[in-house]
Structures are given as structure tokens and as C-alpha cells.
Motif scaffolding. Structure first.
Motif, PDB file in Angstrom:
ATOM      1  N   PHE A  62      20.052 -36.268 -13.029  1.00 46.50           N
ATOM      2  CA  PHE A  62      21.058 -36.064 -14.069  1.00 46.50           C
ATOM      3  C   PHE A  62      21.418 -37.370 -14.776  1.00 46.50           C
ATOM      4  O   PHE A  62      21.945 -37.344 -15.883  1.00 46.50           O
ATOM      5  CB  PHE A  62      22.315 -35.404 -13.492  1.00 46.50           C
ATOM      6  N   ILE A  63      21.153 -38.514 -14.143  1.00 51.10           N
ATOM      7  CA  ILE A  63      21.465 -39.784 -14.795  1.00 51.10           C
ATOM      8  C   ILE A  63      20.238 -40.519 -15.298  1.00 51.10           C
ATOM      9  O   ILE A  63      20.352 -41.363 -16.172  1.00 51.10           O
ATOM     10  CB  ILE A  63      22.303 -40.719 -13.881  1.00 51.10           C
ATOM     11  N   ASN A  64      19.065 -40.213 -14.747  1.00 52.72           N
ATOM     12  CA  ASN A  64      17.873 -40.949 -15.181  1.00 52.72           C
ATOM     13  C   ASN A  64      17.015 -40.181 -16.184  1.00 52.72           C
ATOM     14  O   ASN A  64      15.973 -40.660 -16.598  1.00 52.72           O
ATOM     15  CB  ASN A  64      17.038 -41.402 -13.979  1.00 52.72           C
ATOM     16  N   GLY A  65      17.452 -38.990 -16.561  1.00 53.23           N
ATOM     17  CA  GLY A  65      16.739 -38.218 -17.571  1.00 53.23           C
ATOM     18  C   GLY A  65      15.683 -37.279 -17.028  1.00 53.23           C
ATOM     19  O   GLY A  65      15.058 -36.543 -17.785  1.00 53.23           O
ATOM     20  N   ALA A  66      15.457 -37.276 -15.724  1.00 55.76           N
ATOM     21  CA  ALA A  66      14.443 -36.396 -15.139  1.00 55.76           C
ATOM     22  C   ALA A  66      14.846 -34.922 -15.218  1.00 55.76           C
ATOM     23  O   ALA A  66      13.989 -34.041 -15.176  1.00 55.76           O
ATOM     24  CB  ALA A  66      14.178 -36.782 -13.684  1.00 55.76           C
ATOM     25  N   ILE A  67      16.142 -34.654 -15.330  1.00 56.45           N
ATOM     26  CA  ILE A  67      16.634 -33.283 -15.483  1.00 56.45           C
ATOM     27  C   ILE A  67      17.350 -33.218 -16.830  1.00 56.45           C
ATOM     28  O   ILE A  67      18.558 -33.397 -16.915  1.00 56.45           O
ATOM     29  CB  ILE A  67      17.591 -32.887 -14.338  1.00 56.45           C
ATOM     30  N   PRO A  68      16.580 -32.993 -17.899  1.00 52.16           N
ATOM     31  CA  PRO A  68      17.194 -32.987 -19.232  1.00 52.16           C
ATOM     32  C   PRO A  68      18.064 -31.749 -19.460  1.00 52.16           C
ATOM     33  O   PRO A  68      17.892 -30.723 -18.795  1.00 52.16           O
ATOM     34  CB  PRO A  68      15.994 -32.981 -20.170  1.00 52.16           C
ATOM     35  N   GLN A  69      18.978 -31.864 -20.391  1.00 53.59           N
ATOM     36  CA  GLN A  69      19.855 -30.747 -20.741  1.00 53.59           C
ATOM     37  C   GLN A  69      19.038 -29.646 -21.403  1.00 53.59           C
ATOM     38  O   GLN A  69      18.395 -29.882 -22.416  1.00 53.59           O
ATOM     39  CB  GLN A  69      20.954 -31.214 -21.692  1.00 53.59           C
ATOM     40  N   PRO A  70      19.060 -28.433 -20.841  1.00 50.25           N
ATOM     41  CA  PRO A  70      18.367 -27.329 -21.507  1.00 50.25           C
ATOM     42  C   PRO A  70      19.203 -26.815 -22.679  1.00 50.25           C
ATOM     43  O   PRO A  70      20.405 -27.098 -22.769  1.00 50.25           O
ATOM     44  CB  PRO A  70      18.254 -26.265 -20.406  1.00 50.25           C
TER      45      PRO A  70
END
Length: 133
Positions: A62-70
Motif C-alpha cells: 500500500f505504500i510502495n505502489g505494489a498494490i495500486p488503487q483500483p
């Protein structure tokens, strides 16, 4: 029967503890993940501590961009939004009141993380340069 199958598959995703969207029973917005609040001059050690805590909770993405906002229409958006809000709360609880005021309106945990990095990681740049000379 199809409804039962899709229902059980969606609940298994929610119960899958390896999913980045999984929250433990003890996870709450009021939790404090690190012992030392970010005051500005301790950014590097605070950052390292927060990264370790978020990795342990499987929320580092959630902080490194690996789980982007859908997109909001995506079925995963509510789960992402819930976890993003939790990570935002954890970060806010780990910074001093003065710093909190500067980042409280960030919409995503990544935006908040990047803003804190921008504000505080460069603080030692001139000092490091001087030491290297």
C-alpha cells in the motif's frame, strides 16, 4: 448452487491470511505500529521501523505502489479502500502532531508515504555531502 460457489470463493479470499486485503482481528485504526513517533529528525529509523511493521502485516504494497488503487467500479475496490484507510491510520498514529497536520488529507497511503519521504528524507542530504567531502 452457482451462488453458493461464488459466495464461498469470495469469502475464502476474505479469509485468506496471505491476501494483502486480509485484516487480523487485532488490527484497528488506533493501533500504533512503531514505538517512536516521527518527529522529523528521526525519519530514517522511523521509516525502517514502519516498513518492517507493514511487511509483517502484509501491507507494504500500500505504500510502495505494489498494490495500486483500483477503479471504484472494480469489485476489489471496497477491500482496497478499507485496507488503505487502515494503513493511513497507522501512519498518522506514528507521526507527531505537527507532522500529522501536514499529511492528514492524503487520499492514499502511498501519497502520504511519498509526502513524508519528500519532506524528511532529504533533510540529511547536505550533511551527508559535507561528511563525504
Amino acid at each position: 448452487m452457482a451462488s453458493s460457489s461464488s459466495s464461498s470463493s469470495s469469502s475464502s479470499v476474505l479469509e485468506d491470511s496471505s491476501s494483502p486485503f486480509h485484516l487480523q482481528n487485532g488490527d484497528s485504526p488506533g493501533s500504533i505500529l512503531v514505538s517512536n513517533l516521527l518527529t522529523g529528525d528521526n525519519y530514517n529509523s522511523w521509516c525502517r521501523s514502519m516498513e518492517m511493521a507493514l511487511k509483517a502485516k502484509n501491507k507494504i504494497g500500500f505504500i510502495n505502489g505494489a498494490i495500486p488503487q483500483p477503479v471504484e467500479a472494480d469489485s476489489s475496490y471496497p477491500k482496497w479502500d478499507r485496507c488503505n484507510s487502515m494503513v493511513l491510520s497507522w501512519i498518522l498514529n506514528s507521526v507527531s502532531r505537527d507532522i500529522r497536520e501536514t499529511v492528514v488529507y492524503a487520499k492514499t497511503a502511498k501519497d502520504m508515504w511519498d509526502e513524508l519521504k519528500h519532506q524528511f528524507s532529504q533533510g540529511n542530504g547536505p550533511r551527508i555531502f559535507q561528511l563525504q567531502k
